[in-house]
Design a protein around this motif. Structure first.
Motif, PDB file in Angstrom:
ATOM      1  N   ARG A   1     -11.235  -6.621  -7.841  1.00  0.00           N
ATOM      2  CA  ARG A   1     -11.311  -6.162  -6.459  1.00  0.00           C
ATOM      3  C   ARG A   1     -11.651  -7.270  -5.464  1.00  0.00           C
ATOM      4  NH1 ARG A   1     -14.617  -0.671  -4.850  1.00  0.00           N
ATOM      5  NH2 ARG A   1     -13.470  -0.194  -2.951  1.00  0.00           N
ATOM      6  N   LEU A   2     -12.057  -8.434  -5.957  1.00  0.00           N
ATOM      7  CA  LEU A   2     -12.522  -9.508  -5.084  1.00  0.00           C
ATOM      8  C   LEU A   2     -11.891 -10.827  -5.498  1.00  0.00           C
ATOM      9  CD1 LEU A   2     -14.553 -10.385  -2.831  1.00  0.00           C
ATOM     10  CD2 LEU A   2     -16.194 -10.802  -4.674  1.00  0.00           C
TER      11      LEU A   2
ATOM     12  N   ASP B   1      -9.887  -1.357   6.972  1.00  0.00           N
ATOM     13  CA  ASP B   1      -9.541  -1.446   5.562  1.00  0.00           C
ATOM     14  C   ASP B   1     -10.780  -1.086   4.739  1.00  0.00           C
ATOM     15  OD1 ASP B   1      -8.999  -2.324   2.918  1.00  0.00           O
ATOM     16  OD2 ASP B   1      -7.613  -3.848   3.649  1.00  0.00           O
TER      17      ASP B   1
ATOM     18  N   MET C   1     -19.732  -6.512  -6.351  1.00  0.00           N
ATOM     19  CA  MET C   1     -18.309  -6.219  -6.212  1.00  0.00           C
ATOM     20  C   MET C   1     -17.593  -6.335  -7.552  1.00  0.00           C
ATOM     21  SD  MET C   1     -17.339  -5.381  -3.070  1.00  0.00           S
ATOM     22  CE  MET C   1     -15.606  -5.850  -2.950  1.00  0.00           C
TER      23      MET C   1
ATOM     24  N   THR D   1     -16.225  -1.958   2.285  1.00  0.00           N
ATOM     25  CA  THR D   1     -17.064  -1.936   1.088  1.00  0.00           C
ATOM     26  C   THR D   1     -17.722  -3.285   0.854  1.00  0.00           C
ATOM     27  OG1 THR D   1     -15.700  -0.227   0.050  1.00  0.00           O
ATOM     28  CG2 THR D   1     -17.079  -1.572  -1.409  1.00  0.00           C
TER      29      THR D   1
ATOM     30  N   HIS E   1      -9.857 -12.027   4.264  1.00  0.00           N
ATOM     31  CA  HIS E   1     -10.249 -10.875   5.080  1.00  0.00           C
ATOM     32  C   HIS E   1     -11.585 -11.117   5.774  1.00  0.00           C
ATOM     33  CE1 HIS E   1      -7.555  -9.115   1.960  1.00  0.00           C
ATOM     34  NE2 HIS E   1      -7.135  -8.393   2.974  1.00  0.00           N
TER      35      HIS E   1
ATOM     36  N   ARG F   1     -11.475  -1.564   1.700  1.00  0.00           N
ATOM     37  CA  ARG F   1     -11.922  -2.634   0.807  1.00  0.00           C
ATOM     38  C   ARG F   1     -12.844  -3.592   1.546  1.00  0.00           C
ATOM     39  NH1 ARG F   1      -6.740  -5.556  -0.339  1.00  0.00           N
ATOM     40  NH2 ARG F   1      -6.554  -5.044   1.876  1.00  0.00           N
TER      41      ARG F   1
ATOM     42  N   GLU G   1     -15.469  -3.421  -9.943  1.00  0.00           N
ATOM     43  CA  GLU G   1     -14.072  -3.590 -10.343  1.00  0.00           C
ATOM     44  C   GLU G   1     -13.739  -5.076 -10.306  1.00  0.00           C
ATOM     45  OE1 GLU G   1      -9.637  -2.061  -8.989  1.00  0.00           O
ATOM     46  OE2 GLU G   1     -11.425  -1.088  -8.173  1.00  0.00           O
TER      47      GLU G   1
ATOM     48  N   PRO H   1      -6.759  -7.362  -4.108  1.00  0.00           N
ATOM     49  CA  PRO H   1      -8.183  -7.642  -3.866  1.00  0.00           C
ATOM     50  C   PRO H   1      -8.463  -7.945  -2.402  1.00  0.00           C
ATOM     51  CG  PRO H   1      -7.113  -9.594  -4.727  1.00  0.00           C
ATOM     52  CD  PRO H   1      -6.071  -8.506  -4.731  1.00  0.00           C
ATOM     53  N   VAL H   2      -9.726  -7.793  -2.025  1.00  0.00           N
ATOM     54  CA  VAL H   2     -10.197  -8.294  -0.744  1.00  0.00           C
ATOM     55  C   VAL H   2     -10.575  -9.756  -0.948  1.00  0.00           C
ATOM     56  CG1 VAL H   2     -12.577  -7.556  -1.158  1.00  0.00           C
ATOM     57  CG2 VAL H   2     -11.774  -7.866   1.181  1.00  0.00           C
TER      58      VAL H   2
ATOM     59  N   HIS I   1       0.830  -1.200   0.000  1.00  0.00           N
ATOM     60  CA  HIS I   1       0.000   0.000   0.000  1.00  0.00           C
ATOM     61  C   HIS I   1       0.865   1.252   0.000  1.00  0.00           C
ATOM     62  CE1 HIS I   1      -3.936   1.940   1.686  1.00  0.00           C
ATOM     63  NE2 HIS I   1      -3.609   2.365   0.484  1.00  0.00           N
TER      64      HIS I   1
END
Length: 287
Positions: A120-121, A273, A113, A278, A141, A275, A117, A92-93, A79
């Protein structure tokens, strides 16, 4: 203690695979070299980080903590470097759940999700024990599953509760009942999960307490296959109430079995976080 970032990164890869051969291949080092890294890290920390159960390797509680720290360290570094370079953070999460949750609860969450994007997952398909291990070690996560006992080291939130229901053909003697009890299944053949599965254990305990005589029609893994066998006329089945009854079958609540609750679990700090926050916002929480 002199713990290197390289040792932590190598252990994180090993913890994800729990297989020295595959982990070494990903790290592009030899298997003996990875053994040495993991052994030296264990010796430095003064704790065993994994143990062997038959042919399987399993992380100890300390191993899960080290793996979680290693992944958090790696994510913080990634990050920081993304921000430093002015680039978006692209990792990704990770969501871990079982077949039932994916099929009947999380479809809209996942579609939403991925629509925002696609990268993103990331999803892990596993049973509830593997899900807890993945969340504890930082491999995932967020996890979703039916839990026998709520973990005291993780946040656990109720997502949805369903009765247990009997799937029975529309022409069966029990099809006109509003509900059934386990004693009503006396003499029936049942389609059931394999031995030692939580639902099988609970079902056998209930049938034994009710004094019900029954036989195993067939053992099947997963609600879709269990349901399919019922539609073929192989036997009756008790399933979670989130499973839709296919054409030709009716679902009757089983009044003397407890309801089934799916829980969402994550580390207490996970919602820091964005992500993860969300992802959690998209879950179908009860009103």
């Amino acid at each position: 203690m002199d713990v290197s970032a390289d040792a932590l990164a190598s252990f994180a890869v090993f913890a994800r695979h729990l297989n020295f051969t595959r982990a070494a291949e990903e790290l592009r080092i030899s298997q003996p070299a990875l053994h040495v890294k993991v052994r030296k890290l264990s010796e430095t920390l003064g704790r065993p980080l994994y143990h062997r159960e038959g042919r399987r390797l399993t992380l100890t509680a300390d191993g899960e903590a080290v793996a979680r720290f290693a992944r958090e360290h790696d994510e913080r570094l990634a990050h920081f470097l993304s921000e430093f370079a002015g680039a978006p953070y692209g990792r990704p999460v990770v969501l871990a759940a079982g077949q039932g949750a994916y099929l009947y609860l999380l479809g809209d969450t996942i579609r939403g999700m991925l629509a925002d994007e696609p990268t993103r997952l990331r999803l892990i398909n596993c049973d509830h024990r593997q899900m807890l291990a993945a969340v504890r070690s930082g491999r995932a996560h967020v996890g979703v599953s039916v839990l026998d006992v709520l973990p005291d080291d993780l946040d656990a939130l109720e997502l949805a509760t369903f009765p247990q229901v009997l799937f029975v053909p529309a022409g069966h003697r029990l099809a006109r009942r509003r509900s059934v009890r386990l004693r009503d299944l006396n003499g029936e053949s049942l389609v059931v999960p394999p031995h030692q599965r939580p639902q099988r254990v609970l079902l056998e305990q209930g049938l034994r307490s009710a004094g019900t005589e029954w036989t195993v029609a067939v053992e099947a893994e997963g609600w879709p296959l269990i349901t399919h066998f019922v539609t073929l006329g192989v036997g009756l089945a008790i399933v979670n109430g989130c499973v839709p009854a296919p054409r030709g079958l009716v679902a009757k609540p089983v009044t003397d079995l407890p309801s089934v609750t799916y829980h969402v679990v994550h580390q207490p700090s996970a919602t820091d976080d964005a992500r993860v926050a969300t992802l959690l916002e998209r879950f179908p929480w009860p009103a």
